[in-house]
Design a protein around this motif. Structure first.
Motif, mmCIF file in Angstrom:
data_model
loop_
_atom_site.group_PDB
_atom_site.id
_atom_site.type_symbol
_atom_site.label_atom_id
_atom_site.label_comp_id
_atom_site.label_asym_id
_atom_site.label_seq_id
_atom_site.Cartn_x
_atom_site.Cartn_y
_atom_site.Cartn_z
ATOM 1 N N ILE A 63 32.312 -34.668 -52.120
ATOM 2 C CA ILE A 63 31.478 -34.623 -51.495
ATOM 3 C C ILE A 63 30.254 -34.518 -51.868
ATOM 4 C CG2 ILE A 63 33.877 -34.833 -49.386
ATOM 5 C CD1 ILE A 63 33.028 -32.181 -48.957
ATOM 6 N N SER A 64 29.214 -34.209 -51.028
ATOM 7 C CA SER A 64 27.519 -33.507 -51.235
ATOM 8 C C SER A 64 27.973 -32.320 -50.919
ATOM 9 C CB SER A 64 27.041 -33.900 -50.539
ATOM 10 O OG SER A 64 27.129 -33.925 -49.312
ATOM 11 N N MET A 65 27.123 -31.073 -51.460
ATOM 12 C CA MET A 65 26.930 -29.793 -51.203
ATOM 13 C C MET A 65 26.828 -29.290 -49.817
ATOM 14 S SD MET A 65 24.432 -27.182 -52.650
ATOM 15 C CE MET A 65 25.845 -26.779 -54.241
ATOM 16 N N ARG A 66 25.894 -31.056 -49.302
ATOM 17 C CA ARG A 66 25.963 -30.256 -47.829
ATOM 18 C C ARG A 66 26.747 -30.833 -47.195
ATOM 19 N NH1 ARG A 66 24.140 -27.105 -43.377
ATOM 20 N NH2 ARG A 66 23.025 -28.530 -42.236
ATOM 21 N N ALA A 67 27.780 -31.676 -47.330
ATOM 22 C CA ALA A 67 28.974 -31.716 -46.727
ATOM 23 C C ALA A 67 30.361 -30.720 -46.209
ATOM 24 C CB ALA A 67 29.474 -32.888 -46.576
ATOM 25 N N ASN A 68 30.032 -30.004 -47.746
ATOM 26 C CA ASN A 68 30.920 -29.125 -48.016
ATOM 27 C C ASN A 68 30.778 -27.872 -47.326
ATOM 28 O OD1 ASN A 68 33.137 -27.784 -49.443
ATOM 29 N ND2 ASN A 68 32.748 -28.396 -51.498
ATOM 30 N N GLN A 69 29.085 -27.536 -47.446
ATOM 31 C CA GLN A 69 28.825 -26.495 -46.647
ATOM 32 C C GLN A 69 29.117 -26.482 -45.168
ATOM 33 O OE1 GLN A 69 24.822 -26.503 -47.156
ATOM 34 N NE2 GLN A 69 24.506 -25.508 -48.808
ATOM 35 N N ILE A 70 28.871 -27.622 -44.765
ATOM 36 C CA ILE A 70 29.197 -27.725 -42.728
ATOM 37 C C ILE A 70 30.336 -27.796 -42.272
ATOM 38 C CG2 ILE A 70 29.842 -29.891 -41.371
ATOM 39 C CD1 ILE A 70 27.319 -31.287 -42.632
ATOM 40 N N LYS A 71 31.512 -28.128 -43.816
ATOM 41 C CA LYS A 71 32.974 -28.239 -42.912
ATOM 42 C C LYS A 71 34.228 -27.168 -44.370
ATOM 43 C CE LYS A 71 36.164 -30.809 -45.901
ATOM 44 N NZ LYS A 71 36.897 -30.186 -46.915
ATOM 45 N N SER A 72 32.814 -26.130 -44.352
ATOM 46 C CA SER A 72 33.277 -24.698 -45.265
ATOM 47 C C SER A 72 34.508 -24.029 -44.756
ATOM 48 C CB SER A 72 32.295 -23.861 -46.157
ATOM 49 O OG SER A 72 31.286 -22.892 -45.017
ATOM 50 N N ASP A 73 34.493 -23.789 -43.435
ATOM 51 C CA ASP A 73 35.221 -22.397 -42.355
ATOM 52 C C ASP A 73 35.677 -22.875 -41.271
ATOM 53 O OD1 ASP A 73 32.284 -21.767 -41.601
ATOM 54 O OD2 ASP A 73 33.413 -19.949 -41.929
ATOM 55 N N ALA A 74 34.232 -24.074 -40.943
ATOM 56 C CA ALA A 74 35.726 -24.796 -39.582
ATOM 57 C C ALA A 74 36.897 -26.209 -39.658
ATOM 58 C CB ALA A 74 34.125 -25.589 -39.280
ATOM 59 N N THR A 75 36.976 -25.980 -38.695
ATOM 60 C CA THR A 75 38.334 -27.216 -38.378
ATOM 61 C C THR A 75 37.801 -28.350 -37.693
ATOM 62 O OG1 THR A 75 38.981 -27.118 -36.081
ATOM 63 C CG2 THR A 75 39.592 -25.358 -37.666
ATOM 64 N N ALA A 76 38.320 -29.850 -37.782
ATOM 65 C CA ALA A 76 37.788 -30.408 -37.517
ATOM 66 C C ALA A 76 37.145 -30.479 -36.209
ATOM 67 C CB ALA A 76 38.789 -32.182 -37.833
ATOM 68 N N ASP A 77 38.416 -30.128 -35.463
ATOM 69 C CA ASP A 77 38.265 -30.057 -33.646
ATOM 70 C C ASP A 77 36.704 -28.838 -33.275
ATOM 71 O OD1 ASP A 77 39.890 -31.352 -33.004
ATOM 72 O OD2 ASP A 77 41.489 -29.954 -32.659
ATOM 73 N N GLU A 78 36.534 -28.532 -33.809
ATOM 74 C CA GLU A 78 35.327 -27.448 -34.288
ATOM 75 C C GLU A 78 33.974 -28.435 -34.516
ATOM 76 O OE1 GLU A 78 36.808 -22.715 -35.692
ATOM 77 O OE2 GLU A 78 36.774 -24.035 -36.778
ATOM 78 N N ILE A 79 34.126 -28.865 -35.853
ATOM 79 C CA ILE A 79 33.060 -29.866 -35.542
ATOM 80 C C ILE A 79 33.113 -30.759 -34.517
ATOM 81 C CG2 ILE A 79 32.095 -31.335 -37.787
ATOM 82 C CD1 ILE A 79 33.587 -29.398 -40.099
#
Length: 93
Positions: A63-79
């Motif tokens: 995946i893109s670095m941006r997507a990886n940064q966004i999901k790095s330590d968040a759960t799907a529910d948090e996002i």
């Protein structure tokens, strides 16, 4: 990835042929761009789908670095909560 797996005591069983870089990030839809010597939000990164399972076949995706940064330590529910809030308040300013 092998070094990160070792440093974090995670499983690793990947071969180079197991890693396929798509043209577009499957999460954000942006074109992935491999750049020499530097990275950007459009750079491809290797993501562990379930972090605890390590770098193993079937548990990684590019995946893109941006997507990886966004999901790095968040759960799907948090996002989803953050996205919902942002969408509801995007015109408040």
């Amino acid at each position: 990835a092998r070094k990160r797996a070792k440093d974090k005591s995670l499983p690793f069983d990947l071969k180079l042929s197991d890693i396929v870089i798509p043209e577009f990030c499957p999460m954000l839809g942006i074109r992935l761009e491999v750049q020499e010597g530097r990275s950007s939000g459009c750079s491809p990164t290797l993501d562990r789908i379930v972090p605890e399972k390590g770098y193993t076949k079937g548990n990684v995706q590019v995946i893109s670095m941006r997507a990886n940064q966004i999901k790095s330590d968040a759960t799907a529910d948090e996002i989803m909560s953050v996205a919902k809030y942002m969408k509801e308040h995007e015109n408040d300013v």
